[in-house]
Design a protein around this motif. Structure first.
Motif: not given
Length: 406
Positions: A33-37, A87-89, A93-97
Motif C-alpha cells: 500500500l502507498p506510504a501515505q498517512p 502545514r501538511s503538503v 484523506p492524507d492531510l494532517i491538521l
C-alpha cells in the motif's frame, strides 16, 4: 475388537491447522500500500484480521523496509522568535491538521516559547525528530536542548554541554539531530525509540567547535575543534546535510567554505569552495543531488546550478559544475508571477527538495525527478522575510497511534 474401531484407529491423526494461502499473501499485499498517512488506517477498518496484522510491530517494520524512503508529509514554517507552524503538503484523506503536530514547551524548566531567561528556537528536523535549543532573549547561545517526536509526542530534554572547554550559552550556535540505529535493515522515519545523537556547532573567530550528545550514554562527548582558515570572525549556516556519517554546514567569513564533522572519527575539517562558483548568487544551499557532497547556487535569473565534489587521479579533491535546473522554465507560473518572485526559501539537503516562494504561492520541487507541487495557493511567508521552510519526513502509520481491541 470391533472391526469398525480397528478401521478408525488406523486413520492418521488430524492435520495441524496451517495458515491458508490467502493469509500468507495478505501481508505481502498490505505492505505494498502507498506510504501515505491514510493507507494503513483505512485498510485496518476492513476487518479484525487486517486490524491485528497492521498493528503488529513486525509488519510495520516490514512496511517501512519495503518503502525505504519515508514520504514528506508536511513542512514546519519557522517564523522569527519561535513562532513555529506545521502545514501538511498532502491532500485529503492524507492531510494532517496543524494541531496534530503542535509542540508543547510546558513542564520544562524555563518552559514557554519565550521564558524569563530566554527563548526556544527551532533548529532542525531529521529522521522523524525535531530539535530546539533555548538561548538568551535574542535566541543566541544554547542553554538547553529539546528533542521532540511529533508522531508519538515524546519529548526529550537535554542539558547543554558542560562549560569546561567552551561556554555554549554565549556562542551563535547551530544544532542538529540524527538517528544512529545500527541495525542492518533499519529505515529512518520509523525510528521513534532508536538511539540518537544531538550535535552543537559554532565558529568563533578562527576556531570552529562541535560537541556531540549520545542518548546511549546520556552524556556529551569531548569538545571537537579545528582552525578556520579565514581572517575574520566566521559563522556557521543554519542548514545542514548528512553524507554518509558526516554532517556538513556552510561556514561564512571573508571566504565561504563547508564545515565537515565526521561522526566516526570525531573530527572537524573545513572544505574549501571555489569563490567563482557562487559569485553574486541569489541563494546558496548544500545538496546531495550528485550522490555525495555538493552545493546548489541559485542565480539572479533563478537557475539552480549544482556543483559536485570530485577527486582526480592523484587523489586531489576539487569541484565541478553538474546539472543546471532552470526554475523559471520548470514551474507553471502565470504571466507576471515570476517577475514578482520573492525568494528561494531553501533546500532540504537530505531530501534534495527546494522551495520557491512567489506572490502566487509556494512550490516544492524535487530536484532529482524535477516533479513539483504547489503546496500553498496563498503565501503564508510573504510578510516575514526571516521565515524558513523545513520538510518533515516520516512513516505516519496506524501503528503509531492505533490500539487494537478484541
Amino acid at each position: 475388537m470391533n472391526p469398525i474401531c480397528r478401521r478408525r484407529s488406523a486413520l492418521p491423526p488430524p492435520a495441524k491447522t496451517t495458515p491458508t494461502d490467502d493469509e500468507n499473501l495478505l501481508p505481502e499485499v498490505l505492505i505494498r500500500l502507498p506510504a501515505q498517512p491514510s493507507s494503513l488506517p483505512r485498510a485496518s477498518l476492513v476487518c479484525k484480521q487486517w486490524r491485528h496484522l497492521i498493528a503488529d510491530p513486525q509488519f510495520l517494520r516490514r512496511f517501512c523496509a519495503h518503502h525505504r524512503e519515508p514520504p514528506i508529509i508536511g513542512v514546519f514554517l519557522d517564523f522569527y522568535r519561535g513562532d513555529l507552524s506545521f502545514r501538511s503538503v498532502l491532500d485529503r484523506p492524507d492531510l494532517i491538521l496543524p494541531e496534530r503536530f503542535s509542540v508543547r514547551f510546558d513542564g520544562i524548566e524555563g518552559g514557554g516559547v519565550e521564558g524569563n531567561d530566554g527563548i526556544w528556537s527551532f533548529r532542525r528536523c531529521r529522521h522523524g525528530r525535531v530539535l530546539f535549543t533555548r538561548g538568551d532573549h535574542l535566541g543566541k547561545g544554547c542553554r538547553q536542548v529539546l528533542v521532540w517526536d511529533p508522531v508519538t509526542g515524546d519529548r526529550r530534554f537535554i542539558g547543554s554541554p558542560p562549560k569546561l572547554d567552551h561556554d555554549w550559552s554565549k556562542s551563535h550556535v547551530q544544532a542538529d539531530v540524527l538517528c544512529v540505529a545500527g541495525d542492518k535493515d533499519h529505515v529512518h522515519g520509523s525510528c521513534h525509540s532508536s538511539p540518537l545523537k544531538v550535535v552543537l556547532v559554532c565558529a568563533d573567530k578562527l576556531v570552529a567547535r562541535a560537541c556531540v550528545y549520545s542518548s546511549e550514554t546520556n552524556s556529551w562527548g569531548d569538545l571537537i575543534s579545528t582552525d578556520v582558515p579565514y581572517h575574520t570572525m566566521s559563522c556557521v549556516g543554519s542548514r545542514s546535510i548528512l553524507v554518509g556519517n558526516s554532517l556538513h554546514w556552510f561556514i561564512f567569513g571573508t571566504q565561504t567554505g563547508i564545515l565537515e564533522l565526521d561522526l566516526d572519527t570525531q573530527t572537524l575539517a573545513v572544505v574549501e569552495v571555489p569563490p567563482d562558483a557562487h559569485a553574486s548568487h541569489h541563494g546558496l544551499y548544500l545538496s546531495t543531488l550528485g550522490g555525495g557532497l555538493g552545493f546548489i547556487v541559485v542565480s539572479d535569473d533563478f537557475v539552480a546550478q549544482l556543483w559536485v565534489r570530485t577527486t582526480d587521479f592523484d587523489g586531489v579533491a576539487g569541484w565541478m559544475p553538474a546539472q543546471a535546473i532552470e526554475l523559471n522554465k520548470l514551474l507553471p507560473l502565470r504571466p507576471g508571477e515570476w517577475t514578482n518572485l520573492q525568494t528561494v526559501l531553501g533546500v532540504a539537503g537530505d531530501e534534495n527538495v527546494i522551495f520557491v516562494s512567489t506572490n502566487g504561492g509556494v512550490f516544492m520541487v524535487h530536484l532529482e525527478s524535477l516533479q513539483f507541487k504547489k503546496i500553498f495557493e496563498s503565501n503564508p511567508l510573504a510578510e516575514c522575510t526571516t521565515s524558513t521552510v523545513h520538510p518533515f519526513t516520516s512513516f505516519f502509520t496506524a501503528g503509531n497511534n492505533m490500539k487494537v481491541q478484541g
